[in-house]
Design a protein around this motif. Structure first.
Motif, PDB file in Angstrom:
ATOM      1  N   ASP A 197      -2.209   6.639  -1.490  1.00 43.40           N
ATOM      2  CA  ASP A 197      -1.381   5.486  -1.849  1.00 43.40           C
ATOM      3  C   ASP A 197      -0.742   5.613  -3.231  1.00 43.40           C
ATOM      4  O   ASP A 197       0.423   5.281  -3.414  1.00 43.40           O
ATOM      5  CB  ASP A 197      -2.142   4.170  -1.697  1.00 43.40           C
ATOM      6  CG  ASP A 197      -3.373   4.067  -2.572  1.00 43.40           C
ATOM      7  OD1 ASP A 197      -3.900   5.113  -3.006  1.00 43.40           O
ATOM      8  OD2 ASP A 197      -3.813   2.937  -2.814  1.00 43.40           O
ATOM      9  N   GLY A 225      -3.494   5.603   3.240  1.00 46.14           N
ATOM     10  CA  GLY A 225      -4.299   4.966   2.206  1.00 46.14           C
ATOM     11  C   GLY A 225      -4.922   5.955   1.238  1.00 46.14           C
ATOM     12  O   GLY A 225      -5.114   5.650   0.064  1.00 46.14           O
ATOM     13  N   ILE A 240       0.825  -1.197   0.000  1.00 45.83           N
ATOM     14  CA  ILE A 240       0.000   0.000   0.000  1.00 45.83           C
ATOM     15  C   ILE A 240       0.866   1.256   0.000  1.00 45.83           C
ATOM     16  O   ILE A 240       0.594   2.220  -0.691  1.00 45.83           O
ATOM     17  CB  ILE A 240      -0.937   0.022   1.233  1.00 45.83           C
ATOM     18  CG1 ILE A 240      -1.999  -1.065   1.099  1.00 45.83           C
ATOM     19  CG2 ILE A 240      -1.602   1.385   1.394  1.00 45.83           C
ATOM     20  CD1 ILE A 240      -2.842  -1.262   2.330  1.00 45.83           C
ATOM     21  N   TYR A 241       1.954   1.246   0.765  1.00 46.15           N
ATOM     22  CA  TYR A 241       2.743   2.459   0.943  1.00 46.15           C
ATOM     23  C   TYR A 241       4.044   2.461   0.154  1.00 46.15           C
ATOM     24  O   TYR A 241       4.921   3.283   0.415  1.00 46.15           O
ATOM     25  CB  TYR A 241       2.987   2.702   2.435  1.00 46.15           C
ATOM     26  CG  TYR A 241       1.682   2.672   3.170  1.00 46.15           C
ATOM     27  CD1 TYR A 241       0.693   3.584   2.851  1.00 46.15           C
ATOM     28  CD2 TYR A 241       1.398   1.695   4.095  1.00 46.15           C
ATOM     29  CE1 TYR A 241      -0.544   3.545   3.465  1.00 46.15           C
ATOM     30  CE2 TYR A 241       0.168   1.653   4.718  1.00 46.15           C
ATOM     31  CZ  TYR A 241      -0.800   2.586   4.397  1.00 46.15           C
ATOM     32  OH  TYR A 241      -2.009   2.535   5.001  1.00 46.15           O
TER      33      TYR A 241
END
Length: 191
Positions: free
Chosen positions: A181, A178, A6-7
């Motif tokens: 992202d 999020g 995600i990151y």
């Protein structure tokens, strides 16, 4: 999808091995409020800033104890509660925000997301309020209107502190990261 995906952090074979050489759990997410004229978003270099310039150049302050001694000597008009709040904010800026960490600058009606890229330095940028002389270089990677933030974290828009944790709860940290992202993944890929 795991946190590293995600990151934009590519896990290596060892625990905590990432492209930034930091584990996801070590990355802080910090909120920033700045009231007066500043050039954080357009300065050269772009940066994140902090007031409390009465403390002077804090380059040689290496511990929270050293910070407390200087703070208590300079801000004698503060009561114990005010002193503790101020020390927490300055301490978080000096010691807890490091290269690779995320800052979120709230400036109505937008939240600007940045990645910290350098250590602390003391400098006055022309056009800035004279209180803003404490900085860390930062690349601003995304901007969101307040209403575009996840509902679970919109409450942070109104926090009264200048520097404050946005990652005390893992769900809050994940919500903030999020919502950027794509930009964060693009940033890590360029590094």
């Amino acid at each position: 999808m795991n946190n590293h995906e995600i990151y934009g952090l590519d896990s290596g074979p060892d625990e905590g091995s990432t492209t930034m050489h930091r584990a996801y759990s070590e990355i802080t997410v910090t909120g920033i409020h700045v009231k007066h004229a500043n050039c954080m978003l357009r300065g050269n270099p772009t940066h994140v800033t902090l007031g409390w310039s009465r403390l002077g150049d804090m380059t040689n302050i290496h511990t929270r104890w050293e910070l407390q001694r200087i703070y208590e000597a300079e801000y004698t008009e503060y009561n114990a509660r005010q002193e503790a709040m101020g020390l927490r904010q300055v301490g978080r800026f000096l010691f807890d925000i490091n290269p690779g960490d995320i800052v979120v600058f709230f400036s109505n009606p937008y939240a600007y997301f940045g990645v910290v890229e350098g250590p602390y330095y003391h400098h006055h940028f022309p056009g800035d309020d004279p209180d803003y002389m404490n900085h860390k270089n930062c690349t601003w990677i995304a901007m969101r209107r307040y209403e575009q933030l996840p509902l679970s974290v919109q409450r942070f828009v109104h926090v009264a502190h200048s520097v404050f944790a946005l990652d005390a709860r893992p769900a809050d940290k994940q919500a903030f990261l999020g919502c950027i992202d794509k930009e964060l993944n693009d940033y890590w890929k360029r590094q």
